[in-house]
Design an enzyme around this catalytic site. Structure first.
Site, PDB file in Angstrom:
ATOM      1  N   LYS A 137      52.777  40.746  28.124  1.00  0.00           N
ATOM      2  CA  LYS A 137      51.678  39.879  28.561  1.00  0.00           C
ATOM      3  C   LYS A 137      51.815  38.483  27.970  1.00  0.00           C
ATOM      4  O   LYS A 137      51.569  37.480  28.646  1.00  0.00           O
ATOM      5  CB  LYS A 137      50.348  40.527  28.219  1.00  0.00           C
ATOM      6  CG  LYS A 137      50.125  41.835  28.994  1.00  0.00           C
ATOM      7  CD  LYS A 137      48.842  42.521  28.619  1.00  0.00           C
ATOM      8  CE  LYS A 137      48.624  43.771  29.482  1.00  0.00           C
ATOM      9  NZ  LYS A 137      49.683  44.789  29.313  1.00  0.00           N
ATOM     10  N   LYS A 172      41.954  42.672  28.967  1.00  0.00           N
ATOM     11  CA  LYS A 172      42.913  43.772  28.833  1.00  0.00           C
ATOM     12  C   LYS A 172      43.605  43.719  27.472  1.00  0.00           C
ATOM     13  O   LYS A 172      43.727  42.644  26.857  1.00  0.00           O
ATOM     14  CB  LYS A 172      43.948  43.728  29.949  1.00  0.00           C
ATOM     15  CG  LYS A 172      44.718  42.428  30.089  1.00  0.00           C
ATOM     16  CD  LYS A 172      45.586  42.453  31.351  1.00  0.00           C
ATOM     17  CE  LYS A 172      46.299  41.143  31.589  1.00  0.00           C
ATOM     18  NZ  LYS A 172      47.103  41.143  32.840  1.00  0.00           N
ATOM     19  N   ARG A 222      55.123  43.688  42.253  1.00  0.00           N
ATOM     20  CA  ARG A 222      56.219  43.782  41.285  1.00  0.00           C
ATOM     21  C   ARG A 222      57.482  43.205  41.924  1.00  0.00           C
ATOM     22  O   ARG A 222      57.930  43.661  42.973  1.00  0.00           O
ATOM     23  CB  ARG A 222      56.430  45.241  40.895  1.00  0.00           C
ATOM     24  CG  ARG A 222      57.711  45.544  40.105  1.00  0.00           C
ATOM     25  CD  ARG A 222      57.779  44.847  38.747  1.00  0.00           C
ATOM     26  NE  ARG A 222      56.624  45.068  37.924  1.00  0.00           N
ATOM     27  CZ  ARG A 222      56.448  46.151  37.142  1.00  0.00           C
ATOM     28  NH1 ARG A 222      57.360  47.107  37.137  1.00  0.00           N
ATOM     29  NH2 ARG A 222      55.374  46.270  36.398  1.00  0.00           N
ATOM     30  N   ARG A 237      51.350  46.470  45.063  1.00  0.00           N
ATOM     31  CA  ARG A 237      50.583  47.657  44.691  1.00  0.00           C
ATOM     32  C   ARG A 237      49.112  47.368  44.987  1.00  0.00           C
ATOM     33  O   ARG A 237      48.455  46.653  44.243  1.00  0.00           O
ATOM     34  CB  ARG A 237      50.842  47.991  43.230  1.00  0.00           C
ATOM     35  CG  ARG A 237      52.322  48.353  42.993  1.00  0.00           C
ATOM     36  CD  ARG A 237      52.736  48.234  41.555  1.00  0.00           C
ATOM     37  NE  ARG A 237      52.677  46.853  41.085  1.00  0.00           N
ATOM     38  CZ  ARG A 237      52.945  46.499  39.829  1.00  0.00           C
ATOM     39  NH1 ARG A 237      53.297  47.408  38.939  1.00  0.00           N
ATOM     40  NH2 ARG A 237      52.869  45.231  39.471  1.00  0.00           N
ATOM     41  N   ARG A 245      42.416  47.326  39.938  1.00  0.00           N
ATOM     42  CA  ARG A 245      43.772  47.531  39.426  1.00  0.00           C
ATOM     43  C   ARG A 245      44.671  48.053  40.538  1.00  0.00           C
ATOM     44  O   ARG A 245      44.357  49.044  41.183  1.00  0.00           O
ATOM     45  CB  ARG A 245      43.772  48.535  38.271  1.00  0.00           C
ATOM     46  CG  ARG A 245      42.880  48.126  37.101  1.00  0.00           C
ATOM     47  CD  ARG A 245      42.773  49.239  36.091  1.00  0.00           C
ATOM     48  NE  ARG A 245      42.166  50.440  36.666  1.00  0.00           N
ATOM     49  CZ  ARG A 245      42.121  51.624  36.066  1.00  0.00           C
ATOM     50  NH1 ARG A 245      42.680  51.774  34.874  1.00  0.00           N
ATOM     51  NH2 ARG A 245      41.552  52.647  36.647  1.00  0.00           N
ATOM     52  N   ASP A 285      55.119  40.604  37.468  1.00  0.00           N
ATOM     53  CA  ASP A 285      53.915  41.012  38.182  1.00  0.00           C
ATOM     54  C   ASP A 285      53.233  39.761  38.697  1.00  0.00           C
ATOM     55  O   ASP A 285      52.879  38.868  37.915  1.00  0.00           O
ATOM     56  CB  ASP A 285      52.975  41.789  37.257  1.00  0.00           C
ATOM     57  CG  ASP A 285      53.494  43.178  36.953  1.00  0.00           C
ATOM     58  OD1 ASP A 285      54.452  43.619  37.621  1.00  0.00           O
ATOM     59  OD2 ASP A 285      52.954  43.836  36.041  1.00  0.00           O
ATOM     60  N   GLU A 293      52.202  39.120  34.306  1.00  0.00           N
ATOM     61  CA  GLU A 293      52.964  39.760  33.237  1.00  0.00           C
ATOM     62  C   GLU A 293      54.451  39.636  33.551  1.00  0.00           C
ATOM     63  O   GLU A 293      54.845  39.501  34.716  1.00  0.00           O
ATOM     64  CB  GLU A 293      52.613  41.250  33.085  1.00  0.00           C
ATOM     65  CG  GLU A 293      51.194  41.520  32.670  1.00  0.00           C
ATOM     66  CD  GLU A 293      50.918  43.011  32.451  1.00  0.00           C
ATOM     67  OE1 GLU A 293      51.894  43.781  32.277  1.00  0.00           O
ATOM     68  OE2 GLU A 293      49.746  43.397  32.464  1.00  0.00           O
ATOM     69  N   ASN A 295      57.531  42.079  32.650  1.00  0.00           N
ATOM     70  CA  ASN A 295      57.844  43.383  32.077  1.00  0.00           C
ATOM     71  C   ASN A 295      59.313  43.454  31.685  1.00  0.00           C
ATOM     72  O   ASN A 295      60.199  43.241  32.509  1.00  0.00           O
ATOM     73  CB  ASN A 295      57.533  44.489  33.086  1.00  0.00           C
ATOM     74  CG  ASN A 295      56.048  44.584  33.372  1.00  0.00           C
ATOM     75  OD1 ASN A 295      55.332  45.329  32.736  1.00  0.00           O
ATOM     76  ND2 ASN A 295      55.585  43.804  34.337  1.00  0.00           N
TER      77      ASN A 295
END
Length: 327
Positions: A137, A172, A222, A237, A245, A285, A293, A295
């Site tokens: 993050k 978060k 993603r 997603r 979410r 993301d 984010e 990852n």
């Protein structure tokens, strides 16, 4: 297990170690690590399985209680393991670090141990220095031009002020995954105090607050980068009804889409840093126009994109690994 010869990698079978969660517990139909194991095995490379707890350091050398692994494309029986054998990690050519977050002390200690193998010449994917430095993050915040307004703090007054400024906010933790611990607080601020108190552990833990991005209704996409190069399709997603979410683990639905001009602009912003840090497999993301984010620990969504678009993302990664070893 003996150390491979000095022949070029294209002329010999590589020894590939994988550090992962229990293979018996993975979700066969969508697990990304399994796709990597298949791709390596199809090249004639040998597979060697470890869980985080199998790693140990002895007299300054990293070892593991390692098991030979065979991976199958069979939903009823997708693996077979040999007997555990204490083995120096330096007898491997490459180690895939695929342990899922949280990035807690156990994870960080495992990464430190893998660093000892790196110093003996083993390629760790992703590199341990990057795994230690790139909080998924916080890493995105190195590119503020790509991000929605964001705050990191453990102070209740500071977090409340951010909510008052932006009205619609996501809170978060910094070390979660799969959508766990994410709260959407709307302008009326319902349960704001309780959410801040819980996430910060009463002011003892830094958390992230981000201005809500309404385009989440169209999905949290993603985007995968292999050795710095983007796969041309992302996995959007899409949240289930009543959810904010999009994570698949939180019930989201994965739908592939072609990357947009904005996506490629975002990628161009992060590519130099990703290449500088030697990151070979990265997941961005993206919601709307923003990266939320980056990852680096255990990016997923390979299987969903491959199934819908006929790509071979794990194969691209194995090719990149082979090139990196040859260099």
């Amino acid at each position: 297990m003996s150390k491979p010869s000095s022949k070029p990698t294209s002329e010999r079978a590589l020894r590939v170690g994988v550090v992962m969660d229990a293979i018996a517990d993975l979700t066969y139909k969508k697990d990304t690590t399994l796709a990597m194991l298949w791709a390596a095995q199809e090249r004639g490379w040998s597979l060697h399985y470890m869980e985080q707890e199998d790693l140990f350091l002895k007299d300054g050398r990293a070892h593991a209680r390692m098991r030979d692994l065979t991976a199958f494309r069979d939903p009823e029986r997708w693996y077979a393991l040999g007997a555990p054998e204490p083995t120096p990690l330096a007898e491997l050519d490459v180690i895939l670090m695929r342990k899922d977050p949280p990035v807690d002390s156990h994870f960080l200690n495992a990464v430190h141990l893998l660093g000892f193998a790196e110093r003996e010449g083993v390629l760790v994917v992703n590199p341990t220095v990057a795994l230690l430095a790139c909080n998924e993050k916080l890493f995105a915040q190195e590119f503020p031009q790509c991000c929605t307004p964001t705050l990191v703090s453990c102070s209740e007054p500071v977090l409340r002020d951010f909510h008052a400024e932006h009205g619609d906010v996501i809170f978060k933790p910094l070390d979660g995954m799969g959508g766990s611990g994410i709260f959407h607080v709307q302008p009326e601020g319902r349960n704001l105090g309780a959410i801040i108190e819980t996430l910060t552990e009463r002011g003892q833990r830094q958390i992230m607050a981000q201005r809500y991005i309404p385009e989440i209704r169209d999905g949290d996409t993603r985007i995968l980068l292999v050795d710095g190069e983007p796969v041309p399709y992302g996995l959007a997603r899409v949240p289930m009804a009543g959810e904010t979410r999009g994570n698949l683990a939180a019930g989201g639905t994965g739908v592939t889409r072609e990357l947009t001009a904005r996506d490629y602009w975002l990628i161009e912003q992060v590519q130099p840093m990703i290449r500088e840090r030697g990151l070979m497999f990265v997941g961005l993301d993206v919601i709307g126009d923003y990266i939320t984010e980056i990852n680096v620990t255990s990016p997923t969504c390979v299987r969903e994109i491959d199934d819908q678009r006929g790509t071979d993302i794990a194969g691209l990664l194995m090719d990149a690994i082979e090139r990196r070893l040859e260099r």
